[in-house]
Design a protein around this motif. Structure first.
Motif, PDB file in Angstrom:
ATOM      1  N   PHE A  24      -9.263  23.648   4.564  1.00  0.00           N
ATOM      2  CA  PHE A  24      -8.417  22.597   5.135  1.00  0.00           C
ATOM      3  C   PHE A  24      -7.082  22.518   4.412  1.00  0.00           C
ATOM      4  N   PHE A  25      -7.101  22.623   3.086  1.00  0.00           N
ATOM      5  CA  PHE A  25      -5.856  22.461   2.331  1.00  0.00           C
ATOM      6  C   PHE A  25      -5.058  23.747   2.177  1.00  0.00           C
ATOM      7  N   TYR A  26      -5.550  24.843   2.760  1.00  0.00           N
ATOM      8  CA  TYR A  26      -4.684  26.004   2.986  1.00  0.00           C
ATOM      9  C   TYR A  26      -3.809  25.768   4.217  1.00  0.00           C
ATOM     10  N   LYS A  27      -4.233  24.827   5.074  1.00  0.00           N
ATOM     11  CA  LYS A  27      -3.520  24.568   6.321  1.00  0.00           C
ATOM     12  C   LYS A  27      -2.870  23.181   6.364  1.00  0.00           C
ATOM     13  N   HIS A  28      -3.034  22.418   5.285  1.00  0.00           N
ATOM     14  CA  HIS A  28      -2.441  21.073   5.222  1.00  0.00           C
ATOM     15  C   HIS A  28      -1.920  20.793   3.813  1.00  0.00           C
ATOM     16  N   LYS A  29      -0.871  20.010   3.743  1.00  0.00           N
ATOM     17  CA  LYS A  29      -0.382  19.517   2.458  1.00  0.00           C
ATOM     18  C   LYS A  29      -0.609  18.005   2.407  1.00  0.00           C
ATOM     19  N   TYR A  61       0.833  -1.205   0.000  1.00  0.00           N
ATOM     20  CA  TYR A  61       0.000   0.000   0.000  1.00  0.00           C
ATOM     21  C   TYR A  61       0.869   1.257   0.000  1.00  0.00           C
ATOM     22  N   ASP A  62       0.327   2.315  -0.603  1.00  0.00           N
ATOM     23  CA  ASP A  62       0.869   3.658  -0.439  1.00  0.00           C
ATOM     24  C   ASP A  62       0.252   4.249   0.825  1.00  0.00           C
ATOM     25  N   THR A  63       0.855   5.305   1.329  1.00  0.00           N
ATOM     26  CA  THR A  63       0.305   6.008   2.493  1.00  0.00           C
ATOM     27  C   THR A  63       0.021   7.453   2.106  1.00  0.00           C
ATOM     28  N   ILE A  64      -1.193   7.905   2.374  1.00  0.00           N
ATOM     29  CA  ILE A  64      -1.591   9.289   2.122  1.00  0.00           C
ATOM     30  C   ILE A  64      -1.708   9.986   3.477  1.00  0.00           C
ATOM     31  N   THR A  65      -0.977  11.073   3.636  1.00  0.00           N
ATOM     32  CA  THR A  65      -0.981  11.798   4.901  1.00  0.00           C
ATOM     33  C   THR A  65      -1.297  13.261   4.650  1.00  0.00           C
ATOM     34  N   PHE A  66      -2.171  13.829   5.481  1.00  0.00           N
ATOM     35  CA  PHE A  66      -2.427  15.267   5.482  1.00  0.00           C
ATOM     36  C   PHE A  66      -1.609  15.876   6.619  1.00  0.00           C
ATOM     37  N   GLU A  67      -0.545  16.601   6.263  1.00  0.00           N
ATOM     38  CA  GLU A  67       0.345  17.186   7.258  1.00  0.00           C
ATOM     39  C   GLU A  67       0.081  18.681   7.410  1.00  0.00           C
ATOM     40  N   PRO A  68       0.099  19.199   8.651  1.00  0.00           N
ATOM     41  CA  PRO A  68      -0.071  20.643   8.846  1.00  0.00           C
ATOM     42  C   PRO A  68       0.980  21.432   8.074  1.00  0.00           C
ATOM     43  N   CYS A  69       0.522  22.451   7.344  1.00  0.00           N
ATOM     44  CA  CYS A  69       1.433  23.266   6.527  1.00  0.00           C
ATOM     45  C   CYS A  69       0.649  24.474   6.024  1.00  0.00           C
ATOM     46  N   GLU A  70       1.241  25.635   6.117  1.00  0.00           N
ATOM     47  CA  GLU A  70       0.607  26.825   5.544  1.00  0.00           C
ATOM     48  C   GLU A  70       0.869  26.824   4.043  1.00  0.00           C
ATOM     49  N   CYS A  71      -0.182  26.625   3.260  1.00  0.00           N
ATOM     50  CA  CYS A  71      -0.040  26.454   1.814  1.00  0.00           C
ATOM     51  C   CYS A  71      -0.809  27.544   1.066  1.00  0.00           C
ATOM     52  N   ASP A  72      -0.162  28.128   0.055  1.00  0.00           N
ATOM     53  CA  ASP A  72      -0.836  29.122  -0.779  1.00  0.00           C
ATOM     54  C   ASP A  72      -1.768  28.460  -1.786  1.00  0.00           C
ATOM     55  N   PHE A 130      -3.108  24.183  -3.316  1.00  0.00           N
ATOM     56  CA  PHE A 130      -3.160  22.748  -3.032  1.00  0.00           C
ATOM     57  C   PHE A 130      -1.792  22.134  -3.325  1.00  0.00           C
ATOM     58  N   THR A 131      -1.243  21.431  -2.335  1.00  0.00           N
ATOM     59  CA  THR A 131       0.142  20.957  -2.417  1.00  0.00           C
ATOM     60  C   THR A 131       0.221  19.449  -2.220  1.00  0.00           C
ATOM     61  N   ILE A 132       0.923  18.781  -3.156  1.00  0.00           N
ATOM     62  CA  ILE A 132       1.160  17.337  -3.055  1.00  0.00           C
ATOM     63  C   ILE A 132       2.661  17.097  -3.071  1.00  0.00           C
ATOM     64  N   GLU A 133       3.143  16.308  -2.133  1.00  0.00           N
ATOM     65  CA  GLU A 133       4.549  15.904  -2.115  1.00  0.00           C
ATOM     66  C   GLU A 133       4.638  14.386  -2.245  1.00  0.00           C
ATOM     67  N   GLY A 134       5.697  13.921  -2.935  1.00  0.00           N
ATOM     68  CA  GLY A 134       5.926  12.490  -3.060  1.00  0.00           C
ATOM     69  C   GLY A 134       5.539  11.903  -4.397  1.00  0.00           C
ATOM     70  N   CYS A 135       5.071  12.758  -5.302  1.00  0.00           N
ATOM     71  CA  CYS A 135       4.663  12.283  -6.641  1.00  0.00           C
ATOM     72  C   CYS A 135       5.376  13.093  -7.714  1.00  0.00           C
ATOM     73  N   ASP A 136       6.664  13.292  -7.543  1.00  0.00           N
ATOM     74  CA  ASP A 136       7.414  14.186  -8.433  1.00  0.00           C
ATOM     75  C   ASP A 136       7.472  13.684  -9.875  1.00  0.00           C
ATOM     76  N   ASP A 137       7.281  12.375 -10.069  1.00  0.00           N
ATOM     77  CA  ASP A 137       7.372  11.821 -11.420  1.00  0.00           C
ATOM     78  C   ASP A 137       6.069  11.955 -12.196  1.00  0.00           C
ATOM     79  N   LYS A 188     -13.439  13.077   3.063  1.00  0.00           N
ATOM     80  CA  LYS A 188     -14.805  12.919   3.571  1.00  0.00           C
ATOM     81  C   LYS A 188     -14.812  12.866   5.094  1.00  0.00           C
ATOM     82  N   GLU A 189     -13.840  12.156   5.661  1.00  0.00           N
ATOM     83  CA  GLU A 189     -13.773  11.998   7.119  1.00  0.00           C
ATOM     84  C   GLU A 189     -13.353  13.294   7.812  1.00  0.00           C
ATOM     85  N   VAL A 190     -12.247  13.889   7.372  1.00  0.00           N
ATOM     86  CA  VAL A 190     -11.698  15.030   8.116  1.00  0.00           C
ATOM     87  C   VAL A 190     -12.520  16.303   7.912  1.00  0.00           C
ATOM     88  N   CYS A 191     -13.203  16.406   6.777  1.00  0.00           N
ATOM     89  CA  CYS A 191     -14.014  17.594   6.509  1.00  0.00           C
ATOM     90  C   CYS A 191     -15.501  17.358   6.761  1.00  0.00           C
TER      91      CYS A 191
END
Length: 256
Positions: free
Chosen positions: A84-89, A37-48, A50-57, A117-120
């Motif tokens: 939510f995604f202004y405050k999480h990546k 499995y892959d792991t999807i995590t919503f980490e606290p971050c001030e974002c201008d 929508f930000t995704i890390e770990g999929c650079d390819d 769906k769960e967090v929001c």
């Protein structure tokens, strides 16, 4: 932080049943792979934005998670998602290989939608979420319902849980990427006219272990295997006796 697992899947069997409106219809048994499995995590971050890390390819606009984010925003109009995604990546830890017939990109997007769906606290049913997911990719409804095993048909939107014992599977993914669009195009050009709808009658009632032992031929079980061999002839050099082929490839699997 909020975290969810995005499991891989294998296709125990996959039969193409037709072609309509530019897409193939199918009849398949999907089985979740518990230990990959892959792991999807919503980490606290001030974002201008929508930000995704770990999929650079993967180009951002093509990322299934980004497509899922857009679809959720457009469908619900819920400002809680934007806020939510202004405050999480989104941080993706990839373990599922790409272009391997394991549904990694679709599983990531589906897990993202389930976690949003769960967090929001979205007022959207699983059925509605699955229907929305189907606009992104054919495999998403299976991953959104999150059944261990299911019979999947139509364009992938019909998902019926199948009660059976989980199988212990060994996976083998050669260093060959199989582009799903290329494989389906190859099937349409070379094999679509030869499909036999009666060849898989009753398969939906048999458990996966019985199917693999009874049929035992990867080409009969998976219509896309022959198309993948045409599109990627180098697969012939890495195929192993007694191994089955998942989806559009390139992963092989067997019972252990």
């Amino acid at each position: 932080m909020h975290t969810i697992k995005a499991h891989a899947k294998v296709n125990i069997f996959l039969k193409i049943t037709g072609h309509k409106d530019g897409y193939h219809t199918l009849f398949s048994r999907f089985m979740r792979v518990e230990d990959l499995y892959d792991t999807i995590t919503f980490e606290p971050c001030e974002c201008d934005t929508f930000t995704i890390e770990g999929c650079d390819d993967v180009p951002f606009e093509s990322n299934t998670i980004f497509k899922a984010y857009k679809a959720l925003n457009e469908h619900t109009g819920d400002l809680d998602i934007l806020n939510f995604f202004y405050k999480h990546k989104v941080v993706v830890t990839k373990r599922i290989p790409s272009q391997a017939g394991l549904g990694g990109g679709s599983s990531d997007a589906a897990a993202f939608m389930r976690l949003v769906k769960e967090v929001c606290n979205l007022m959207i049913s699983t059925q509605e979420l699955a229907k929305l997911g189907s606009t992104i990719g054919a495999d998403l409804p299976f991953f959104i319902y999150n059944y261990p095993s299911a019979n999947v048909s139509g364009f992938g939107e019909i998902v019926e849980p199948f009660e059976e014992e989980p199988l212990s599977l060994e996976l083998y993914t050669p260093d060959i990427g199989c582009d799903t669009a290329v494989v389906y195009k190859t099937f349409k050009e070379h094999l679509l006219d030869n499909i036999t709808l009666c060849s898989s009658i009753g398969w939906e009632k048999l458990d996966s272990k019985t199917l693999l032992e009874l049929i035992a031929d990867p080409i009969i079980l998976n219509d896309l295997y022959k198309a993948s061999l045409i599109a990627y002839p180098e697969l012939k050099n890495v195929a192993k006796e007694g191994w089955f082929f998942s989806g559009s490839g390139s992963t092989f699997f067997r019972l252990v």
